[in-house]
Design an enzyme around this catalytic site. Sequence first.
Site, PDB file in Angstrom:
ATOM      1  N   GLU A 131      48.050  33.141  41.559  1.00 32.01           N
ATOM      2  CA  GLU A 131      47.935  34.207  42.150  1.00 32.01           C
ATOM      3  C   GLU A 131      47.699  33.728  43.807  1.00 32.01           C
ATOM      4  OE1 GLU A 131      44.738  37.092  40.948  1.00 32.01           O
ATOM      5  OE2 GLU A 131      45.598  38.868  42.438  1.00 32.01           O
ATOM      6  N   ARG A 141      39.308  24.009  27.887  1.00 31.20           N
ATOM      7  CA  ARG A 141      38.593  24.885  26.967  1.00 31.20           C
ATOM      8  C   ARG A 141      39.807  24.649  26.306  1.00 31.20           C
ATOM      9  NH1 ARG A 141      36.462  28.072  30.880  1.00 31.20           N
ATOM     10  NH2 ARG A 141      38.906  28.894  31.193  1.00 31.20           N
TER      11      ARG A 141
HETATM   12  P1  AMP Z   1      46.615  31.434  33.163  1.00 31.08           P
HETATM   13  O1  AMP Z   1      46.797  32.294  33.782  1.00 31.08           O
HETATM   14  O2  AMP Z   1      47.253  31.346  31.755  1.00 31.08           O
HETATM   15  O3  AMP Z   1      47.085  30.593  34.110  1.00 31.08           O
HETATM   16  O4  AMP Z   1      45.080  31.151  32.908  1.00 31.08           O
HETATM   17  C1  AMP Z   1      44.628  30.192  33.238  1.00 31.08           C
HETATM   18  C2  AMP Z   1      42.748  29.637  32.323  1.00 31.08           C
HETATM   19  O5  AMP Z   1      42.329  30.465  32.921  1.00 31.08           O
HETATM   20  C3  AMP Z   1      43.717  29.912  30.879  1.00 31.08           C
HETATM   21  O6  AMP Z   1      43.631  28.526  30.198  1.00 31.08           O
HETATM   22  C4  AMP Z   1      41.986  30.845  30.579  1.00 31.08           C
HETATM   23  O7  AMP Z   1      41.614  29.561  29.938  1.00 31.08           O
HETATM   24  C5  AMP Z   1      41.590  31.029  31.783  1.00 31.08           C
HETATM   25  N1  AMP Z   1      41.146  32.474  31.636  1.00 31.08           N
HETATM   26  C6  AMP Z   1      42.645  33.450  32.054  1.00 31.08           C
HETATM   27  N2  AMP Z   1      42.116  34.737  32.342  1.00 31.08           N
HETATM   28  C7  AMP Z   1      41.443  34.966  31.633  1.00 31.08           C
HETATM   29  C8  AMP Z   1      40.627  36.066  30.635  1.00 31.08           C
HETATM   30  N3  AMP Z   1      40.524  37.008  30.591  1.00 31.08           N
HETATM   31  N4  AMP Z   1      39.184  35.308  29.717  1.00 31.08           N
HETATM   32  C9  AMP Z   1      38.680  33.595  29.742  1.00 31.08           C
HETATM   33  N5  AMP Z   1      39.066  32.982  29.980  1.00 31.08           N
HETATM   34  C10 AMP Z   1      40.784  33.555  30.941  1.00 31.08           C
END
Ligand code: AMP
Length: 181
Positions: free
Chosen positions: A98, A61
Amino acid sequence: MSKETLLKHLRNIPDYPMAGVQFKDVTSWFMNPDDLREIADTLYERYKDKGITKVCGIESRGFVVGAILAEKLGAGFVPIRKPGKLPYEKVSIEYRKEYGFDRIEMHKDSINERDIVLVHDDLLATGGTSSAACHMVKQFNPRKVMANFIIELTNFNARERFPMDVEIDSLIAMDELDNIN
Ligand code: AMP
């Protein structure tokens, strides 16, 4: 367009892709021409005077607005991808999720020491992926690294995971559980 209007157009999917997650579906913005233009124009105004030479978009995205922004800024676009997707010689970094570990990769000739780099993704949650991306980009010793997100979920305190000298910014900061519609 106000942030409130943008938020009204953002679709929230409860319990996707697993129970307990409030998934912010940014494709509901990407398919709306006014929202997409508003996001791209606002980010362009924010970064146009920073001398950015490369925008690194995180799969998948982060490719959408990352590529639009690169073109508007007159910068190059660099994809940061999941393992096995890039065809040429790569550098990679492993990071903790996680449950277990994951890895992201980029081409080894994509950044040089003269570059000013903006790492972009649609959303900052735990920051696992994007902080690893910033650490990987810094291995190339560019002049500066910035990180940008359309949405920042503040409840994860992700900013703590980034290198200290990375300038972080988001368009919309919110708690994952905020009621948006
Ligand atoms: P992160 O936990 O910051 O490493 O998130 C990794 C990817 O997961 C991000 O690039 C988002 O595109 C996606 N992502 C994580 N949590 C969400 C959420 N609540 N809603 C939408 N996308 C999410």
